[in-house]
Design an enzyme around this catalytic site. Structure first.
Site, PDB file in Angstrom:
ATOM      1  N   GLY A  52       0.835  -1.208   0.000  1.00 21.47           N
ATOM      2  CA  GLY A  52       0.000   0.000   0.000  1.00 21.47           C
ATOM      3  C   GLY A  52       0.863   1.248   0.000  1.00 21.47           C
ATOM      4  CB  SER A  55       0.109   4.146  -5.533  1.00 26.56           C
ATOM      5  OG  SER A  55       1.318   3.666  -6.048  1.00 26.56           O
ATOM      6  CD  GLU A  60       8.386  -2.677  -6.005  1.00 22.08           C
ATOM      7  OE1 GLU A  60       8.469  -2.178  -4.873  1.00 22.08           O
ATOM      8  OE2 GLU A  60       7.520  -2.364  -6.833  1.00 22.08           O
TER       9      GLU A  60
HETATM   10  C1  LIG Z   1       0.159  -2.986 -12.987  1.00 24.73           C
HETATM   11  C2  LIG Z   1       0.385  -2.034 -11.857  1.00 24.73           C
HETATM   12  C3  LIG Z   1       0.497  -2.534 -10.582  1.00 24.73           C
HETATM   13  C4  LIG Z   1       0.708  -1.658  -9.504  1.00 24.73           C
HETATM   14  N1  LIG Z   1       0.765  -2.175  -8.247  1.00 24.73           N
HETATM   15  C5  LIG Z   1       0.926  -1.336  -7.201  1.00 24.73           C
HETATM   16  C6  LIG Z   1       0.917  -1.850  -5.856  1.00 24.73           C
HETATM   17  O1  LIG Z   1       0.784  -3.070  -5.627  1.00 24.73           O
HETATM   18  N2  LIG Z   1       1.041  -0.975  -4.843  1.00 24.73           N
HETATM   19  C7  LIG Z   1       1.209   0.363  -5.040  1.00 24.73           C
HETATM   20  O2  LIG Z   1       1.358   1.090  -4.064  1.00 24.73           O
HETATM   21  N3  LIG Z   1       1.195   0.888  -6.295  1.00 24.73           N
HETATM   22  C8  LIG Z   1       1.060   0.075  -7.368  1.00 24.73           C
HETATM   23  N4  LIG Z   1       1.027   0.590  -8.652  1.00 24.73           N
HETATM   24  C9  LIG Z   1       1.086   2.039  -8.827  1.00 24.73           C
HETATM   25  C10 LIG Z   1       2.347   2.579  -9.462  1.00 24.73           C
HETATM   26  O3  LIG Z   1       3.442   2.500  -8.572  1.00 24.73           O
HETATM   27  C11 LIG Z   1       2.039   4.015  -9.884  1.00 24.73           C
HETATM   28  O4  LIG Z   1       1.084   3.942 -10.918  1.00 24.73           O
HETATM   29  C12 LIG Z   1       3.258   4.749 -10.378  1.00 24.73           C
HETATM   30  O5  LIG Z   1       4.159   4.976  -9.338  1.00 24.73           O
HETATM   31  C13 LIG Z   1       2.864   6.101 -11.018  1.00 24.73           C
HETATM   32  O6  LIG Z   1       2.059   6.842 -10.170  1.00 24.73           O
HETATM   33  P1  LIG Z   1       0.680   7.502 -10.695  1.00 24.73           P
HETATM   34  O7  LIG Z   1      -0.137   6.422 -11.325  1.00 24.73           O
HETATM   35  O8  LIG Z   1       0.089   8.263  -9.567  1.00 24.73           O
HETATM   36  O9  LIG Z   1       1.099   8.490 -11.852  1.00 24.73           O
HETATM   37  P2  LIG Z   1       1.695   9.974 -11.698  1.00 24.73           P
HETATM   38  O10 LIG Z   1       2.721   9.971 -10.628  1.00 24.73           O
HETATM   39  O11 LIG Z   1       0.548  10.916 -11.570  1.00 24.73           O
HETATM   40  O12 LIG Z   1       2.387  10.163 -13.088  1.00 24.73           O
HETATM   41  C14 LIG Z   1       1.674  10.481 -14.288  1.00 24.73           C
HETATM   42  C15 LIG Z   1       2.699  10.698 -15.392  1.00 24.73           C
HETATM   43  O13 LIG Z   1       3.538  11.836 -15.078  1.00 24.73           O
HETATM   44  C16 LIG Z   1       4.909  11.443 -15.079  1.00 24.73           C
HETATM   45  N5  LIG Z   1       5.609  12.139 -13.971  1.00 24.73           N
HETATM   46  C17 LIG Z   1       5.200  12.264 -12.688  1.00 24.73           C
HETATM   47  N6  LIG Z   1       6.118  12.918 -11.953  1.00 24.73           N
HETATM   48  C18 LIG Z   1       7.139  13.215 -12.795  1.00 24.73           C
HETATM   49  C19 LIG Z   1       8.407  13.861 -12.637  1.00 24.73           C
HETATM   50  N7  LIG Z   1       8.806  14.336 -11.440  1.00 24.73           N
HETATM   51  N8  LIG Z   1       9.218  13.942 -13.713  1.00 24.73           N
HETATM   52  C20 LIG Z   1       8.848  13.462 -14.925  1.00 24.73           C
HETATM   53  N9  LIG Z   1       7.650  12.833 -15.142  1.00 24.73           N
HETATM   54  C21 LIG Z   1       6.822  12.710 -14.085  1.00 24.73           C
HETATM   55  C22 LIG Z   1       4.911   9.940 -14.829  1.00 24.73           C
HETATM   56  O14 LIG Z   1       6.069   9.336 -15.364  1.00 24.73           O
HETATM   57  C23 LIG Z   1       3.653   9.502 -15.559  1.00 24.73           C
HETATM   58  O15 LIG Z   1       3.928   9.330 -16.931  1.00 24.73           O
HETATM   59  C24 LIG Z   1       0.821  -0.260  -9.738  1.00 24.73           C
HETATM   60  C25 LIG Z   1       0.717   0.245 -11.029  1.00 24.73           C
HETATM   61  C26 LIG Z   1       0.502  -0.629 -12.086  1.00 24.73           C
HETATM   62  C27 LIG Z   1       0.380  -0.055 -13.470  1.00 24.73           C
END
Ligand SMILES: Cc1cc2nc3c(=O)[nH]c(=O)nc-3n(C[C@H](O)[C@H](O)[C@H](O)COP(=O)(O)OP(=O)(O)OC[C@H]3O[C@@H](n4cnc5c(N)ncnc54)[C@H](O)[C@@H]3O)c2cc1C
Length: 385
Positions: free
Chosen positions: A132, A134, A250
């Site tokens: 947990g 994100s 990871e």
């Molecule tokens: C299949 C899958 C499984 C997952 N499983 C888990 C899980 O078990 N537990 C968990 O906690 N999370 C999990 N996640 C979540 C994952 O870690 C997040 O989706 C990821 O860290 C991106 O966060 P976000 O979706 O909030 O996107 P955002 O952070 O909002 O990003 C949106 C876009 O903006 C870009 N961006 C954001 N900040 C910057 C920056 N500083 N510089 C340049 N570009 C930037 C990103 O690269 C992305 O393209 C999972 C995701 C997927 C797809």
């Protein structure tokens, strides 16, 4: 040490390599009959029955101390096991997180009571964990998490929401990154990790459907969930340091290289037939293999650094970035190759596997930290920003 010695590739020790044949034979029987388009889900696939069988073989928690039910073997033993699971697409998702990070985290930071309570059940393939981290608005910017565990007389009261939590609907426990003091503006300060029993009153888990139609991740809501004092894992306020250490493990494993490997193998079978053996297909097979081999060597070398207690965070980011690029190239290039030359007699199972991996592949460079974030880390590691 001579220059040649220092250039030698890190190799998996022979005693660990020796395990491969037994694992391969066991898996061939355990997942016999599972079609390729299902096996393509691999560490996203889910089978409690397989997890229990692997637990009974002693292949979960293989690096953990025997005193807690573990195998007491090296990280390279685990590397061999994981490679074999991924190579054949064994549905190992149920125990994946618990084996890879939750049980090692509990071993490192947990109290004696926590170790005795959780780790033996993880090793038996009976206790499953999810991560947990994100939250809506806190993905890449993880330090801004808002879910709060407020200390009270009987432990902590938990309120907030997590999202994208893989397998939350199948797990008994979550290790959550939460705020125990301060505000979201305090960033890294005031964050802690807590173990949440997902059967507690006030916890709601809602699966989310992805592009492929699978529901493997979830939203998780906490509404005044009362946690005991023993829910805290590690020191209060040390959550950020604990989470950062977890992420190096990871990001560099074989799972960052092999997400399309079941598809690649299925396609190679076709390329070996007279209809499939075109010049362009053979060139593509060579291209994939010549990229995969050095990436695997890098992943093994990072494993060695982890075994030696080093913290190869930038190297791990590099392997994940290059590995997921290759994983995403494979379905796109196979589709181009099959359809550009109007390939004949393409097996339906190959097409179904291609469909699934094509739909799943955008997520390869999101899960575990996005491509942009990893590139930023690499640039910083190289002193470029
Ligand atoms: C299949 C899958 C499984 C997952 N499983 C888990 C899980 O078990 N537990 C968990 O906690 N999370 C999990 N996640 C979540 C994952 O870690 C997040 O989706 C990821 O860290 C991106 O966060 P976000 O979706 O909030 O996107 P955002 O952070 O909002 O990003 C949106 C876009 O903006 C870009 N961006 C954001 N900040 C910057 C920056 N500083 N510089 C340049 N570009 C930037 C990103 O690269 C992305 O393209 C999972 C995701 C997927 C797809």
């Amino acid at each position: 040490m001579s220059t040649l010695d220092s250039l030698a590739l890190t190799r998996i020790p022979p005693e660990d390599e020796a395990l491969r044949a037994e694992v391969r034979t066991f898996l061939a029987e355990a997942i016999a009959g599972l079609p390729a388009h299902i096996r393509a889900r691999s560490w996203g696939g889910y089978s409690t029955e397989l997890s229990r069988k692997l637990g009974a073989k002693g292949w979960i928690g293989v690096t953990l101390p025997p005193a807690y039910g573990g195998g007491g073997r090296s990280a390279f033993t685990r590397y061999v096991l994981v490679e074999e699971y991924l190579a054949c697409g064994a549905p190992v998702g149920s125990h994946w997180i618990a084996d890879r990070q939750s049980a090692p985290l509990i071993l490192k930071y947990g109290t004696e009571a926590q170790k005795q309570f959780y780790i033996p059940r993880v090793c038996r393939g009976e206790a499953f964990f999810c991560i947990g981290m994100s939250e809506p608005g806190s993905g890449s910017d993880l330090a801004s998490v808002r879910t709060r565990a407020t200390p009270n007389d009987t432990g902590f009261v938990l309120n907030g929401q997590k999202i994208w939590t893989t397998n939350a609907h199948h797990c008994q426990y979550m290790i959550a990154l939460v705020r125990t003091s301060g505000t979201a503006e305090d960033r890294h300060k005031g964050l802690s990790q807590v173990i949440v029993d997902l059967s507690l009153p006030g916890v709601t888990v809602r699966p989310i459907e992805d592009l492929s139609g699978d529901s493997h991740f979830c939203e998780v809501f906490f509404d005044n969930v009362q946690l005991g004092p023993d829910a805290l894992i590690g020191a209060e306020g040390q959550g950020w340091e604990q989470v950062t250490a977890e992420l190096a493990f990871e990001r560099s494993g074989p799972e960052r290289l092999f997400s399309s490997i079941v598809l690649f193998d299925q396609w190679l079978q076709y390329v070996r037939t007279p209809q499939g053996r075109t010049e362009s297909a053979q060139r593509l097979a060579g291209k994939v293999l010549t990229q995969l081999a050095p990436l695997r060597a890098m992943s093994v070398a990072i494993q060695d650094k982890l075994v030696r207690g080093q913290s190869p965070i930038v190297e791990a980011a590099l392997v994940k970035e290059l590995g997921t690029t290759l994983e995403q190239m494979i379905p796109a290039a196979i589709a181009d190759d099959l359809f550009a030359c109007e390939a004949e007699d393409v097996p339906v199972e190959l097409l179904m596997t291609l469909k699934y991996v094509t739909e799943a592949s955008p997520s390869f460079s999101l899960r575990g930290g996005t491509r942009d974030i990893l590139r930023g880390m690499i640039a910083r590691g190289l002193g470029l920003r």
